[in-house]
Structures are given as structure tokens and as C-alpha cells.
Design an enzyme around this catalytic site. Sequence first.
Site, PDB file in Angstrom:
ATOM      1  N   ASN A   1      -1.282 -13.849   0.001  1.00 54.64           N
ATOM      2  CA  ASN A   1      -1.202 -12.503  -0.524  1.00 54.64           C
ATOM      3  C   ASN A   1      -1.242 -11.578   0.678  1.00 54.64           C
ATOM      4  O   ASN A   1      -2.180 -11.648   1.464  1.00 54.64           O
ATOM      5  CB  ASN A   1      -2.409 -12.223  -1.436  1.00 54.64           C
ATOM      6  CG  ASN A   1      -2.536 -10.766  -1.789  1.00 54.64           C
ATOM      7  OD1 ASN A   1      -1.539 -10.059  -1.892  1.00 54.64           O
ATOM      8  ND2 ASN A   1      -3.757 -10.304  -1.969  1.00 54.64           N
ATOM      9  N   GLY A   2      -0.216 -10.749   0.842  1.00 56.83           N
ATOM     10  CA  GLY A   2      -0.234  -9.820   1.961  1.00 56.83           C
ATOM     11  C   GLY A   2       1.122  -9.664   2.591  1.00 56.83           C
ATOM     12  O   GLY A   2       2.141  -9.941   1.969  1.00 56.83           O
TER      13      GLY A   2
ATOM     14  N   CYS B   1       0.317  -9.886  -4.562  1.00 52.28           N
ATOM     15  CA  CYS B   1       0.368 -11.239  -5.085  1.00 52.28           C
ATOM     16  C   CYS B   1      -1.061 -11.668  -5.344  1.00 52.28           C
ATOM     17  O   CYS B   1      -2.004 -10.995  -4.938  1.00 52.28           O
ATOM     18  CB  CYS B   1       1.007 -12.183  -4.082  1.00 52.28           C
ATOM     19  SG  CYS B   1       2.700 -11.730  -3.691  1.00 52.28           S
TER      20      CYS B   1
ATOM     21  N   CYS C   1      -2.225   4.988   3.601  1.00 55.76           N
ATOM     22  CA  CYS C   1      -1.226   5.634   2.748  1.00 55.76           C
ATOM     23  C   CYS C   1      -1.607   7.086   2.439  1.00 55.76           C
ATOM     24  O   CYS C   1      -0.779   7.854   1.975  1.00 55.76           O
ATOM     25  CB  CYS C   1      -0.969   4.822   1.484  1.00 55.76           C
ATOM     26  SG  CYS C   1      -2.443   4.242   0.684  1.00 55.76           S
TER      27      CYS C   1
ATOM     28  N   CYS D   1       3.078   1.696   2.628  1.00 53.43           N
ATOM     29  CA  CYS D   1       2.150   0.618   2.988  1.00 53.43           C
ATOM     30  C   CYS D   1       2.921  -0.485   3.700  1.00 53.43           C
ATOM     31  O   CYS D   1       3.989  -0.881   3.256  1.00 53.43           O
ATOM     32  CB  CYS D   1       1.489   0.064   1.728  1.00 53.43           C
ATOM     33  SG  CYS D   1       0.387  -1.315   2.087  1.00 53.43           S
TER      34      CYS D   1
ATOM     35  N   TYR E   1      -6.597   1.443  -7.855  1.00 54.02           N
ATOM     36  CA  TYR E   1      -5.558   1.114  -8.828  1.00 54.02           C
ATOM     37  C   TYR E   1      -5.302  -0.376  -9.064  1.00 54.02           C
ATOM     38  O   TYR E   1      -5.167  -0.817 -10.202  1.00 54.02           O
ATOM     39  CB  TYR E   1      -4.257   1.806  -8.395  1.00 54.02           C
ATOM     40  CG  TYR E   1      -3.011   1.341  -9.109  1.00 54.02           C
ATOM     41  CD1 TYR E   1      -2.876   1.498 -10.493  1.00 54.02           C
ATOM     42  CD2 TYR E   1      -1.968   0.729  -8.420  1.00 54.02           C
ATOM     43  CE1 TYR E   1      -1.736   1.057 -11.148  1.00 54.02           C
ATOM     44  CE2 TYR E   1      -0.823   0.299  -9.079  1.00 54.02           C
ATOM     45  CZ  TYR E   1      -0.718   0.464 -10.436  1.00 54.02           C
ATOM     46  OH  TYR E   1       0.403   0.037 -11.092  1.00 54.02           O
TER      47      TYR E   1
ATOM     48  N   GLY F   1       1.000 -10.000 -10.030  1.00 51.80           N
ATOM     49  CA  GLY F   1       2.379 -10.430  -9.796  1.00 51.80           C
ATOM     50  C   GLY F   1       2.941 -11.139 -11.007  1.00 51.80           C
ATOM     51  O   GLY F   1       2.279 -12.030 -11.559  1.00 51.80           O
TER      52      GLY F   1
HETATM   53  S1  SF4 Z   1      -1.803   1.497   3.291  1.00 56.38           S
HETATM   54 FE1  SF4 Z   1      -2.742   2.043   1.305  1.00 56.38          FE
HETATM   55  S2  SF4 Z   1      -1.988   0.499  -0.137  1.00 56.38           S
HETATM   56 FE2  SF4 Z   1      -1.619  -0.288   1.947  1.00 56.38          FE
HETATM   57  S3  SF4 Z   1      -3.439  -1.541   2.442  1.00 56.38           S
HETATM   58 FE3  SF4 Z   1      -3.819   0.519   3.228  1.00 56.38          FE
HETATM   59  S4  SF4 Z   1      -4.900   1.560   1.529  1.00 56.38           S
HETATM   60 FE4  SF4 Z   1      -3.940  -0.265   0.683  1.00 56.38          FE
END
Ligand code: SF4
Length: 494
Positions: free
Chosen positions: A135-136, A35, A475, A416, A276, A61
Site C-alpha cells: 500500500n503506497g 490500497c 496536500c 499527493c 477521510y 480499494g
Molecule cells: S499528501 Fe495528503 S493525502 Fe498524501 S500522504 Fe500527505 S496528508 Fe496524506
Amino acid sequence: MSHELENKQPLWTGDYYNEGMNAGESIFDKLGEECGVFGVWGHGDAASLCYYGLHALQHRGQESAGICTNDNGTFHYYRGMGLVKEVFNNNNLKDLKGSNAIAHVRYSTAGESKLVNAQPLVFKYRGGDLAIATNGNIVNAKELRQQLESQGSIFQTSSDTEVLAHLIARSEHNDIVTAVKHALKQLVGAYAFLIQTQDTLIAALDPNALRPFAMGQLGDAYLFSSETCAFDTVGASYVRDVHAGEMIIFQQGHEMRIESYTEAKNKAVCAMEYVYFARPDSDIDTVNIHAARKRMGKLLAIEAFTDADVVTGVPDSSISAAIGYAEQTGIPYELGLIKNRYTGRTFIEPSQELREQGVKMKLSAVRKVVEGKRVVMIDDSIVRGTTSLRIVNLLREAGATEVHVRISSPPFQNPCFYGIDTPTRKDLIAATHTIEEIRKAINADSLYFLSKQGMLDGIGLGSNGEPNGGCCTACFDNHYPTPVGDEDEIKACC
Ligand code: SF4
């Protein structure tokens, strides 16, 4: 049909480029954005600033947009489903009077895309009016919600953000700043909050600085934004990032205050913002996104050079890394793939006849660029693998003789918990396949992922001894910077 033809394997494994998609689905099998939040303190036309700020954050978003202004203690707000330009017009903007405001663009997963969840959320509590935009993702939202419900709280929305509102409302402290501090201390997760009352605006960031959040200035007014690109859009200058575990407080009749509500933990800025999500013209923690991606592309070239005729990037987020790869190798960078920007979010399913002709709604290969060429195709990540297969096949259909795929981040293997909409582990191709299996699945001649160290060196945050150079890399490596819950419990952001 001759035996020879019968045995020939087609390169293109789908009927048409949109194969397997339902109308309205995004064609790009990418991670869902998060967001975006934007806030203003002390500007005569706060709503217009928010409107342009949200425009600049639209990539974060597209489900809903909203603005809540504060006009000398009276709140005005408007929220709607759709893009910023669809939600707001001169009529509804002119009603949003006031010199302070908070605003939001929302991404959500299917099923949660309802106006009731659009932000800013606005509440009445014993201290007056309260508006929140975030956002989060709050990892312990479910437990907190159950506790609050058992104490009598009645929730209006399915949004995590409402949990914060109830914690503030139930606080034993009457002073809003102390009540917010007390509430934030109970949260676990990743969040950038803007909290507005009739005389106060608070910007607060989680203790690991997982989500980007910056402060800007325009004349005497102060602004907050998820990304610095929004400051450029409204002619404001960047002041500083909001730091981990920090609250920046503006209160009528007081000077700006910066306070910590908790001890900052290890900095863990989301690495995927650099890879990204964020716009190339934004800076996070003073590191420019385009420059970071270009460095990642260069490091990718050093780690995985392959002889080729052209380098191309998957638009838009991989173009900076492709330029870096080309610069490092001396192989010319070319626009081998073009994105059609005007397809909108929904489209009519092509008829069978058009399918057979190969309707390419959103992405096309430039035949004159790739025909007869060995192509290095740079992409930022592979999620399920379906997009990569489509794009490799597009290049082959256009006559590329070889397609070498280079990914400017490590294999994405874990979901994530911090506000990015990811598939579950079993749907992440890198969690279930070897690199060689992925190469085959996406029909590439070769495949290489940038190493984690390469990605962190490319980002170059210059950490003070924090793990992973001050980045969250969960991730990629399964090392989450906070306690996390069950994978099935992951909620969409906001
Ligand atoms: S898990 Fe990956 S996408 Fe999620 S906050 Fe950490 S780096 Fe970013």
C-alpha cells in the site's frame, strides 16, 4: 414565458444529480482510496482470515483483490478484478491452503486497472518463490525502473511493487532479510509492504510511517493489516503499529524479529487517513478515527460557529465530525442526507425524462429534516468542488432555507505523491480559487475550512517534537516529508 420568470436564476445549476458523469464513474468527487494489505503468519486457515480481513479493508480499494498462501513452501494464489466477494468463493478459497498468507485490495487510476497489476504479485527468483503486496507509492520508482532495465531487468507489470522484486532479486545478498533491507534502502516514498517467501514473512514500513500498518494476534498466529478494523472482524487483538523504517520478520524455525532497515525520519502519518480514508472503527497510532473526526468537528464549531437549526454530515466519512460540531454548538444533529448503499459501481445512465425528474442515485436529502431549516452541512474535504455543489443544491431542493458548509480539514491545495489518487493542482478548486470564490461555486451561504492547527489538534497524535504533530500535511501546506518528483509523474498507488 413572463419576463419575471425568464430572469429567475435557478438554484439547481445541473439537470440532474449525476450531471456530467459517465456511467461507471463514482458520483462522489472524492480522493481515490489507496490500497489495503493483510497478512497472516501461523494460522491453519490463513486464506479465510485474509478473505475476512480484505472484506474489512474493502473501502481502501475495489478494483481487484488477491490472496497468496504459503503451504509449507508451496505458494497458492488467486487474484481477480472486482470486489472481494466477487473475486473469491468457496471453490477458489479452498484451494488456497497454507498457514501463512499475504493479501491485497487494490485501487488504481483509469488505464491501470488490469489483472496483471492485481496483487499480491508473485515472482520466481534465484531464492525460490516471492510474493509482495503493498500500500503506497514509490516516488523514485521511475528512476529505479530505468536503472534496472538498463541492467537487463524485464518488467511484467506497470506496478511500482515490481521494482522492489527486481531490487531483491538483483541483490548481492543471498539471505532474504538482508536482500530486502538492501532493496528498501533504495526506495523513496510511502509504503507498507508485506513480502513472503517460502519460509519467511516480512512486514516493512517506510521511514516516515506515512501509511498506516498494524500488527495483531489471534491465538498463536500473527496478523498484519492496513487498518485495525480488520483485526476486530476476525476476532484478533491489536498488538502494535509497525514503526517507521522497521521490518517485522517471521522466519520458519526462528523467533519473531524486529529490525530497523534505515534510520527513522520525522514521523509523518497521512493526516487524510484521519480526515477521510480510514474507517471510523480503526485506530492509527492508537488514535481512534471516529474520536479524531469528532474532535475535528468540535474544533470546527469553535473556529466557525454559525447559528442554524440542524447540523448534518455528508455520509459516511463526515458523520463523526458532524456529531462533534453538533455536540459543541448544541444545534441538533440530524440525518439530513442519506446514501443509497446498493447502487453498485456502475449504473445505466438515466433517460432524458428521468434526468429531468432529477434522478438521485446515490444520495438523497431528507426533506422532513431540512425543509424550512437553516442547515450546517459538514464535509471532510473539497476536491474539485463539483460534489459540494451537488449536495448543497440537493439540500436547497429539499427546502433548506440556508446551507452553511463547514469542512473538517484545511483547503486541499496540493497533489499527493504517496499513494492517494489526487487530481493535478489545476483541478483542485482550493488551489485555484479563494474561499469566497469556492463559496459561490458551491452555492453555499457561508463556507469555512478547519485550520491546520485545528486538524492537528483534533488528530492529537501527541508527537515527540516532530513537525506537524507527527502528520503529513503536504496536500494542505505543500511541505512534503520526502523529496518528490514532478507532478506529472505521480503514479497511482501500488
Ligand atoms: S499528501 Fe495528503 S493525502 Fe498524501 S500522504 Fe500527505 S496528508 Fe496524506
